[in-house]
Design a protein around this motif. Structure first.
Motif, mmCIF file in Angstrom:
data_model
loop_
_atom_site.group_PDB
_atom_site.id
_atom_site.type_symbol
_atom_site.label_atom_id
_atom_site.label_comp_id
_atom_site.label_asym_id
_atom_site.label_seq_id
_atom_site.Cartn_x
_atom_site.Cartn_y
_atom_site.Cartn_z
ATOM 1 N N PHE A 1 0.894 -1.474 0.011
ATOM 2 C CA PHE A 1 -0.061 -0.038 -0.099
ATOM 3 C C PHE A 1 0.799 1.165 -0.173
ATOM 4 N N GLY A 2 0.602 1.944 -1.041
ATOM 5 C CA GLY A 2 1.265 3.244 -0.972
ATOM 6 C C GLY A 2 0.972 4.196 -2.198
ATOM 7 N N ASP A 3 2.024 4.833 -2.715
ATOM 8 C CA ASP A 3 1.776 5.801 -3.713
ATOM 9 C C ASP A 3 2.245 5.422 -4.855
ATOM 10 N N SER A 4 3.064 6.227 -5.629
ATOM 11 C CA SER A 4 3.795 6.118 -7.050
ATOM 12 C C SER A 4 4.964 4.930 -6.975
ATOM 13 N N ILE A 5 5.763 4.851 -5.833
ATOM 14 C CA ILE A 5 6.752 3.944 -5.547
ATOM 15 C C ILE A 5 6.305 2.752 -5.490
ATOM 16 N N THR A 6 5.077 2.338 -4.696
ATOM 17 C CA THR A 6 4.287 1.053 -4.723
ATOM 18 C C THR A 6 3.844 0.681 -6.082
ATOM 19 N N TYR A 7 3.176 1.759 -6.758
ATOM 20 C CA TYR A 7 2.590 1.510 -8.016
ATOM 21 C C TYR A 7 3.485 0.857 -8.806
ATOM 22 N N GLY A 8 4.718 1.554 -8.968
ATOM 23 C CA GLY A 8 5.587 1.455 -9.768
ATOM 24 C C GLY A 8 5.706 2.335 -11.104
ATOM 25 N N PHE A 9 5.794 3.461 -10.528
ATOM 26 C CA PHE A 9 5.652 4.351 -11.775
ATOM 27 C C PHE A 9 7.034 4.407 -12.776
ATOM 28 N N GLY A 10 6.808 4.420 -14.222
ATOM 29 C CA GLY A 10 7.867 4.436 -14.814
ATOM 30 C C GLY A 10 8.325 3.340 -15.388
ATOM 31 N N VAL A 11 8.208 1.922 -14.502
ATOM 32 C CA VAL A 11 8.568 0.814 -15.178
ATOM 33 C C VAL A 11 7.512 -0.105 -15.456
ATOM 34 N N GLY B 1 0.975 9.879 -6.930
ATOM 35 C CA GLY B 1 0.544 11.280 -6.693
ATOM 36 C C GLY B 1 -0.412 11.262 -5.351
ATOM 37 N N GLU B 2 -0.559 10.249 -4.882
ATOM 38 C CA GLU B 2 -1.464 10.353 -3.729
ATOM 39 C C GLU B 2 -0.906 10.810 -2.498
ATOM 40 N N GLU B 3 -1.648 11.644 -1.681
ATOM 41 C CA GLU B 3 -1.053 11.933 -0.231
ATOM 42 C C GLU B 3 -1.876 11.076 0.789
ATOM 43 N N SER B 4 -1.077 11.253 1.833
ATOM 44 C CA SER B 4 -1.459 10.408 3.160
ATOM 45 C C SER B 4 -2.765 10.252 3.322
ATOM 46 N N SER B 5 -3.459 11.833 3.352
ATOM 47 C CA SER B 5 -4.763 11.953 3.529
ATOM 48 C C SER B 5 -5.901 10.969 2.720
ATOM 49 N N GLU B 6 -5.339 11.075 1.424
ATOM 50 C CA GLU B 6 -6.076 10.461 0.523
ATOM 51 C C GLU B 6 -6.015 8.746 0.900
ATOM 52 N N GLY B 7 -4.808 8.287 1.177
ATOM 53 C CA GLY B 7 -4.428 6.951 1.223
ATOM 54 C C GLY B 7 -5.185 6.579 2.602
ATOM 55 N N LEU B 8 -5.397 7.499 3.614
ATOM 56 C CA LEU B 8 -6.222 6.873 4.725
ATOM 57 C C LEU B 8 -7.525 6.647 4.528
ATOM 58 N N GLU B 9 -8.310 7.425 3.494
ATOM 59 C CA GLU B 9 -9.441 7.303 3.068
ATOM 60 C C GLU B 9 -9.833 5.927 2.220
ATOM 61 N N ARG B 10 -8.802 5.539 1.192
ATOM 62 C CA ARG B 10 -8.669 4.688 0.455
ATOM 63 C C ARG B 10 -8.505 3.414 1.087
ATOM 64 N N LEU B 11 -7.806 3.143 2.230
ATOM 65 C CA LEU B 11 -7.143 2.073 2.866
ATOM 66 C C LEU B 11 -8.298 1.304 3.111
ATOM 67 N N PRO B 12 -9.350 1.324 3.982
ATOM 68 C CA PRO B 12 -10.399 0.564 4.547
ATOM 69 C C PRO B 12 -11.029 -0.130 3.617
ATOM 70 N N LYS B 13 -11.094 0.234 2.265
ATOM 71 C CA LYS B 13 -11.752 -0.713 1.126
ATOM 72 C C LYS B 13 -10.890 -1.801 0.690
ATOM 73 N N LEU B 14 -9.448 -1.523 0.722
ATOM 74 C CA LEU B 14 -8.544 -2.629 0.200
ATOM 75 C C LEU B 14 -8.309 -3.637 1.513
ATOM 76 N N LEU B 15 -8.562 -3.174 2.746
ATOM 77 C CA LEU B 15 -8.558 -4.078 3.646
ATOM 78 C C LEU B 15 -9.562 -4.995 3.868
ATOM 79 N N GLU B 16 -10.706 -5.000 2.818
ATOM 80 C CA GLU B 16 -11.741 -5.670 2.756
ATOM 81 C C GLU B 16 -11.304 -7.261 2.220
#
Length: 205
Positions: A42-52, A77-92
């Motif tokens: 879980f994270g932002d572009s580094i987790t996503y794999g931007f550019g590879v 491009g996600e900031e931590s506040s956005e990640g905090l909102e998105r996280l619960p859905k993935l934890l399902e």
């Protein structure tokens, strides 16, 4: 009981305690996962794999390396506040382990350190409440003088008592041969991140 017998019993007890303590400490260094476990990266572009290529992102490389299912939960491009909102859905999806590598965009955009720490702490708490283990990956405090892990991450790891990989991302991004631009690793850089992560994992039957 003679003094010699008393001393022998005490020495035996001390040796047993030492062995048990060493075994417990050794086990605490590893996150135990069954082969049918699920890992959420879980994270932002580094987790996503931007550019590879998709197969070169660290979640894809980690899945290939371990044989364990890894969900790529990175959003560029996600900031931590956005990640905090998105996280619960993935934890399902009931992951057994969440590798949390977030906050780089907050740091680059000079958002509040206090708010970043609060968001990271809340993410860890939500993950732990779901029953999953947490491996927190430290993010550099990007600056003109180079890359060093932001102190917030060590504070969060200590206060929430989670596994913590402190240095690998800073080391990768300090080496131009391991990144595609200032803030994103290349395939070789992601491989090194995977090398660091797997040291924390132990597959059990």
């Amino acid at each position: 009981m003679s003094k010699i017998k008393v001393i022998t019993v005490l020495l035996g007890a001390i040796m047993l305690f030492t062995i048990m303590t060493k075994e417990r400490d050794s086990n605490s260094l590893h996150i135990k996962l069954h082969s049918d476990a699920t890992i959420l990266a879980f994270g932002d572009s580094i987790t996503y794999g931007f550019g590879v290529a998709e197969e070169d992102s660290y979640p894809a490389q980690l899945q290939k390396r371990t044989g364990i299912r890894v969900i790529n939960g990175g959003v560029s491009g996600e900031e931590s506040s956005e990640g905090l909102e998105r996280l619960p859905k993935l934890l399902e999806q009931k992951p057994d382990l969440v590798i949390l590598c977030h906050g780089g965009n907050d740091i680059i955009r000079k958002r509040s350190d206090e708010k970043l720490k609060t968001n990271l702490t809340k993410m860890v708490e939500i993950i732990k409440a779901s029953g999953a283990e947490v491996l927190l990956v430290g993010v550099p405090n990007f600056g003109l003088l180079g890359f060093s892990t932001h102190s917030i991450y060590a504070e969060v790891a200590k206060e929430t008592e989670v596994f913590f990989e402190e240095d690998v991302l800073s080391k990768v991004l300090s080496n131009n041969e391991l990144k595609i631009d200032y803030i994103h690793p290349n395939a070789k850089g992601y491989k090194i991140i995977v090398d660091a992560v797997v040291k924390y994992l132990k597959t059990v039957e």
